[in-house]
Design a protein around this motif. Structure first.
Motif, PDB file in Angstrom:
ATOM      1  N   SER A   1       0.850  -1.189   0.000  1.00  0.00           N
ATOM      2  CA  SER A   1       0.000   0.000   0.000  1.00  0.00           C
ATOM      3  C   SER A   1       0.883   1.235   0.000  1.00  0.00           C
ATOM      4  CB  SER A   1      -0.894   0.003   1.247  1.00  0.00           C
ATOM      5  OG  SER A   1      -1.690  -1.166   1.300  1.00  0.00           O
ATOM      6  N   PHE A   2       0.660   2.113  -0.960  1.00  0.00           N
ATOM      7  CA  PHE A   2       1.459   3.328  -1.110  1.00  0.00           C
ATOM      8  C   PHE A   2       0.497   4.507  -1.025  1.00  0.00           C
ATOM      9  CE2 PHE A   2       4.342   6.393  -2.964  1.00  0.00           C
ATOM     10  CZ  PHE A   2       5.616   5.907  -2.664  1.00  0.00           C
ATOM     11  N   ILE A   3       0.560   5.238   0.079  1.00  0.00           N
ATOM     12  CA  ILE A   3      -0.419   6.281   0.370  1.00  0.00           C
ATOM     13  C   ILE A   3       0.256   7.634   0.417  1.00  0.00           C
ATOM     14  CG2 ILE A   3      -2.187   7.065   1.999  1.00  0.00           C
ATOM     15  CD1 ILE A   3      -2.368   4.144   2.980  1.00  0.00           C
ATOM     16  N   CYS A   4      -0.371   8.615  -0.207  1.00  0.00           N
ATOM     17  CA  CYS A   4       0.135   9.981  -0.198  1.00  0.00           C
ATOM     18  C   CYS A   4      -0.959  10.932   0.286  1.00  0.00           C
ATOM     19  CB  CYS A   4       0.557  10.431  -1.590  1.00  0.00           C
ATOM     20  SG  CYS A   4       1.833   9.433  -2.358  1.00  0.00           S
ATOM     21  N   MET A   5      -0.519  12.072   0.802  1.00  0.00           N
ATOM     22  CA  MET A   5      -1.408  13.213   0.969  1.00  0.00           C
ATOM     23  C   MET A   5      -1.222  14.073  -0.273  1.00  0.00           C
ATOM     24  SD  MET A   5      -0.770  14.127   4.995  1.00  0.00           S
ATOM     25  CE  MET A   5      -2.282  15.071   5.230  1.00  0.00           C
ATOM     26  N   VAL A   6      -2.334  14.517  -0.850  1.00  0.00           N
ATOM     27  CA  VAL A   6      -2.277  15.231  -2.131  1.00  0.00           C
ATOM     28  C   VAL A   6      -3.032  16.547  -2.037  1.00  0.00           C
ATOM     29  CG1 VAL A   6      -2.924  15.135  -4.578  1.00  0.00           C
ATOM     30  CG2 VAL A   6      -2.115  13.072  -3.426  1.00  0.00           C
ATOM     31  N   ASN A   7      -2.471  17.565  -2.656  1.00  0.00           N
ATOM     32  CA  ASN A   7      -3.180  18.818  -2.876  1.00  0.00           C
ATOM     33  C   ASN A   7      -2.831  19.307  -4.273  1.00  0.00           C
ATOM     34  OD1 ASN A   7      -2.697  22.210  -2.339  1.00  0.00           O
ATOM     35  ND2 ASN A   7      -4.720  21.306  -2.276  1.00  0.00           N
ATOM     36  N   GLU A   8      -3.783  19.130  -5.201  1.00  0.00           N
ATOM     37  CA  GLU A   8      -3.560  19.494  -6.599  1.00  0.00           C
ATOM     38  C   GLU A   8      -2.322  18.775  -7.138  1.00  0.00           C
ATOM     39  OE1 GLU A   8      -5.859  21.076  -8.117  1.00  0.00           O
ATOM     40  OE2 GLU A   8      -6.993  21.932  -6.459  1.00  0.00           O
ATOM     41  N   GLN A   9      -1.234  19.485  -7.418  1.00  0.00           N
ATOM     42  CA  GLN A   9      -0.049  18.842  -7.976  1.00  0.00           C
ATOM     43  C   GLN A   9       1.035  18.559  -6.928  1.00  0.00           C
ATOM     44  OE1 GLN A   9       0.356  21.666 -11.481  1.00  0.00           O
ATOM     45  NE2 GLN A   9       0.767  19.729 -12.509  1.00  0.00           N
TER      46      GLN A   9
END
Length: 431
Positions: A198-206
């Motif tokens: 499992s590869f999880i990120c926090m994202v905001n637009e780019q």
């Protein structure tokens, strides 16, 4: 000024998120709607008797309490547009919009997206017509994988060993009688072998911030046998995500996904979860989720040294690109304890013994399907607890988690005995 946080959901993921948020020195109160027995017993944390589907009630509560940050746990309310309503009312809400959450809400949409943006994934075909699907099965190699197009609480994926099983599976799904209609359209895809992560990120637009890697155990029984579940345990970090693979996932999966969302005119803010199958150095995407995993959240939150609320606010205010996350160096491992009968029909209302046991700071009991009844904690769900521990290595983390689990019991309660077996094997082989 101290912040108020609202976490929406009632599972182990939400307990982990609420617990981590409550540790922030910038937070005065954490509300959980509706929460569980575990969140009811945390310091600074209060359960709110509102269901995740009650968008109007939740929004009114957030406005009345002047909530500074909402963190949405469950996928179904994200897919149904809760973030859109909160943002329209000016309430900061960490999670993707309805349009963005289609990445999880529709397997067909997700697979088409991956194909269009050249993100590695299994070959597939989508069907809503039974006869066409049956005819397609006649020309396929087995095993293959059949997925319900819509949300199915982590259980809408079936590995079919032969055509007879596959035919029965698609008949049940396309009838709409299982998964509450989530399978009225299906995706049939090739079976990929390898090791999951499992590869999880926090994202905001780019902008994106990579969280600690983890590995879930979907199969119900020891040896990764039996039916799929929502997850019977997890550990972090996942050794299969070594530095070289970490870079490969970012370059081949995360960046093309984020760029693809921008190209498609989809604004994405929230957690982005790529479920991977890794073989021969290639990270194929099995699925995207638009929220944190469960039980991955429990092990990741145990290892997160940074302030969760600060990270979420950085994303919502466009500062994620200049933010870093710190992690405790220990390994974390979580063992899910489930009710008798899970992942099928299960017993409810049985009292849980042993929760009064005092554990050190390296062990945490996260609640999922629990309720407080006359002051006693009872099992009310399929997955009931996730016993999570930190250790100087994966062997120590596994030992401590199972030691803690052995002191907790209820009638019919059970768990897998081999969570972390791949990582343990790798560690022992390297010694």
């Amino acid at each position: 000024m101290l912040k108020k946080v609202l976490v929406i959901g009632s599972g182990g993921r939400e307990h982990a998120l609420a617990w981590k948020a409550s540790l922030s020195s910038d937070v005065s109160a954490v509300f959980v709607a509706p929460g569980n027995a575990g969140t009811a017993l945390e310091k600074k944390t209060t359960n709110v008797p509102l269901q995740p589907s009650d968008f109007e009630g939740l929004l009114n509560f957030a406005l009345d309490e002047q909530i500074d940050l909402v963190i949405v746990g469950p996928e179904d309310v994200l897919v149904n547009g809760i973030v859109d309503q909160f943002r329209e009312a000016g309430v900061p809400c960490f999670g993707p919009t309805k349009k963005a959450a289609r990445l999880e809400g529709s397997k067909e949409f997700s697979k088409d997206f991956m194909t269009r943006h050249k993100i590695p994934t299994a070959q597939f075909q989508s069907f809503s017509d039974l006869e066409k699907a049956i005819d397609y099965l006649k020309h396929q190699d087995y095993p293959l994988v059949i997925k319900a197009d819509g949300l199915a609480a982590g259980k809408g994926v079936v590995i079919c060993r032969d055509m007879r099983q596959a035919g029965q599976c698609i008949e049940e799904m396309l009838s709409g009688e299982v998964f509450d209609g989530a399978g009225e359209k299906i995706v049939i895809e090739e079976f990929l072998q390898g090791e999951e992560a499992s590869f999880i990120c926090m994202v905001n637009e780019q902008d994106f911030l990579v969280m600690a890697s983890s590995q879930d155990h979907k199969a119900a029984y020891n040896g990764d046998a039996g039916p799929n579940t929502g997850g019977m345990g997890a550990y972090s970090p996942a050794p299969v995500i070594d530095p070289q693979m970490h870079e490969a996932v970012i370059e081949q999966v995360i960046k093309p996904t984020i760029n693809g969302l921008v190209e498609d005119g989809i604004s994405y803010t929230g957690f982005l979860y790529a479920g991977l199958m890794i073989q021969d150095g290639i990270p194929n995407v099995l699925e995207f989720n638009c929220r944190m995993g469960d039980p991955e959240s429990q092990v990741i939150m145990m290892r997160l040294k940074s302030d969760l609320v600060t990270l979420c606010m950085a994303a919502l205010t466009g500062r994620l690109g200049e933010t870093e996350a710190e992690w405790f160096p220990q390994d974390a491992l979580g063992v899910v304890m489930a009710s008798q009968g899970y992942p099928g029909d299960y017993a409810k209302g049985r009292r849980i013994d042993g929760l009064e046991t005092v554990f050190d700071n390296n062990t945490k009991v996260f609640h999922a399907g629990t309720r407080l009844v006359h002051g006693e904690v009872t099992a009310s769900g399929g997955r009931v607890l996730c016993i999570t521990a930190l250790g100087k290595n994966i062997v120590e983390a596994q030992k401590e988690a199972y030691k803690a689990a052995s002191s907790i019991s209820w009638q019919g309660g059970w768990h897998r005995d081999d969570i972390g077996h791949r990582a343990v094997y790798r560690f022992q082989a390297s010694e």
